[in-house]
Design an enzyme around this catalytic site. Structure first.
Site, PDB file in Angstrom:
ATOM      1  N   SER A 118       0.909  -1.338  -0.078  1.00 30.90           N
ATOM      2  CA  SER A 118      -0.088   0.083  -0.169  1.00 30.90           C
ATOM      3  C   SER A 118       0.994   1.198  -0.113  1.00 30.90           C
ATOM      4  O   SER A 118       1.895   1.385   0.465  1.00 30.90           O
ATOM      5  CB  SER A 118      -0.946  -0.039   1.308  1.00 30.90           C
ATOM      6  OG  SER A 118      -1.584   1.355   1.373  1.00 30.90           O
ATOM      7  N   TYR A 146      -1.372   0.786  10.587  1.00 35.59           N
ATOM      8  CA  TYR A 146      -1.415   0.290   9.183  1.00 35.59           C
ATOM      9  C   TYR A 146      -0.157   0.587   8.685  1.00 35.59           C
ATOM     10  O   TYR A 146       0.408  -0.025   7.496  1.00 35.59           O
ATOM     11  CB  TYR A 146      -2.696   0.652   8.456  1.00 35.59           C
ATOM     12  CG  TYR A 146      -2.753   0.202   6.993  1.00 35.59           C
ATOM     13  CD1 TYR A 146      -3.001  -1.234   6.961  1.00 35.59           C
ATOM     14  CD2 TYR A 146      -3.035   1.015   6.009  1.00 35.59           C
ATOM     15  CE1 TYR A 146      -3.237  -1.809   5.476  1.00 35.59           C
ATOM     16  CE2 TYR A 146      -3.367   0.489   4.673  1.00 35.59           C
ATOM     17  CZ  TYR A 146      -3.381  -0.802   4.493  1.00 35.59           C
ATOM     18  OH  TYR A 146      -3.648  -1.367   3.248  1.00 35.59           O
TER      19      TYR A 146
END
Length: 257
Positions: free
Chosen positions: A137, A150
């Site tokens: 990501s 995250y």
């Protein structure tokens, strides 16, 4: 002879779209995920083979490797299992959410790679090359408020991929990283916000054409179907409305007069 790919996190979103895309191109696909009902529906739709696997379970991943060895080997692996939990600060966020994110995004990816790498090497002997694609990501490159867990997990996964590419230098195995930005899928934001549909919808509110799961799947399959001497080390894929991790346009995209 059809080539075979293992796709993790295949029960929804990018994983399910990737299964569909590979099947449409004639690949044999082993789709793995935790939810048997979702896998059954995907198998009926696409003809993919499925196996219930939790990548955080050493026993499940060992069973996956044994199944691959017993049923024809593998030529490509797509590490897609992952996800985000929570939207609190580093100070206030839940340590268990962080632990889960690291277990799935980092340890799970490492575990599957380690288990399947011998079989990917065998696949490379048979067909001349093999592929390991990992979906990370852009959150692993640029941190943002209330996303520390995250950010940290995806940064670690990015580092894992970089190390793996160096370790496999000299072997005919491509190591590809696909790093999406804003992708609108059926579950990602909903899971992150604990099922709060309003919060999940607000992430995409006013954004013209966020990426879809199919957009990312197309990039994944393209990276594997390039000539075997071509390696896409890192593909960053964002919607046009997202110029950078911190700059997202909400509203119509219009040319300047």
């Amino acid at each position: 002879m059809a080539r075979r790919v293992v796709v993790t996190g295949a029960s929804s979103g990018i994983g399910a779209a990737t299964v569909r895309s590979f099947r449409a191109r004639g690949w044999d696909v082993l789709a793995v995920a935790r939810r048997a009902d979702r896998l059954a529906a995907l198998a009926e739709e696409t003809g993919a083979e499925t196996l219930v696997v939790d990548v955080t379970s050493a026993d499940d991943v060992a069973a996956l490797a044994a199944h691959v060895a017993a049923t024809g080997g593998v030529h490509a692996l797509v590490n897609n299992a992952g996800g985000a939990l929570g939207s609190a600060t580093v100070e206030e966020s839940d340590v268990e959410d962080w632990r889960t994110m690291f277990e799935v995004n980092v340890i799970g990816t490492k575990r599957v790679i380690a288990a399947l790498l011998p079989h990917l090497r065998n696949g490379a002997v048979a067909s001349g090359s093999a592929d390991i694609v990992t979906v990370t990501s852009t959150a692993g490159f640029v941190s943002y408020e209330n996303g520390g867990g995250y950010n940290a997990a995806k940064a670690a996964e990015h580092a894992l991929v970089g190390a793996l590419r160096l370790e496999l230098a000299g072997e005919p195995i491509r190591v590809v990283e696909i790093a999406p930005g804003l992708v609108k899928t059926d579950e990602f934001a909903l899971v992150r916000f604990g099922g709060d549909a309003a919060k999940a919808a607000a992430v995409y509110d006013g954004v013209e054409d966020p990426l879809s799961a199919e957009d990312v799947a197309e990039a994944i399959v393209h990276s594997v179907e390039l000539p075997p001497h071509v390696n896409l080390d890192l593909v960053t894929i964002r919607p046009v409305a997202q110029a950078a991790q911190h700059k997202l346009t909400r509203g119509p995209l219009t040319p300047k007069a």
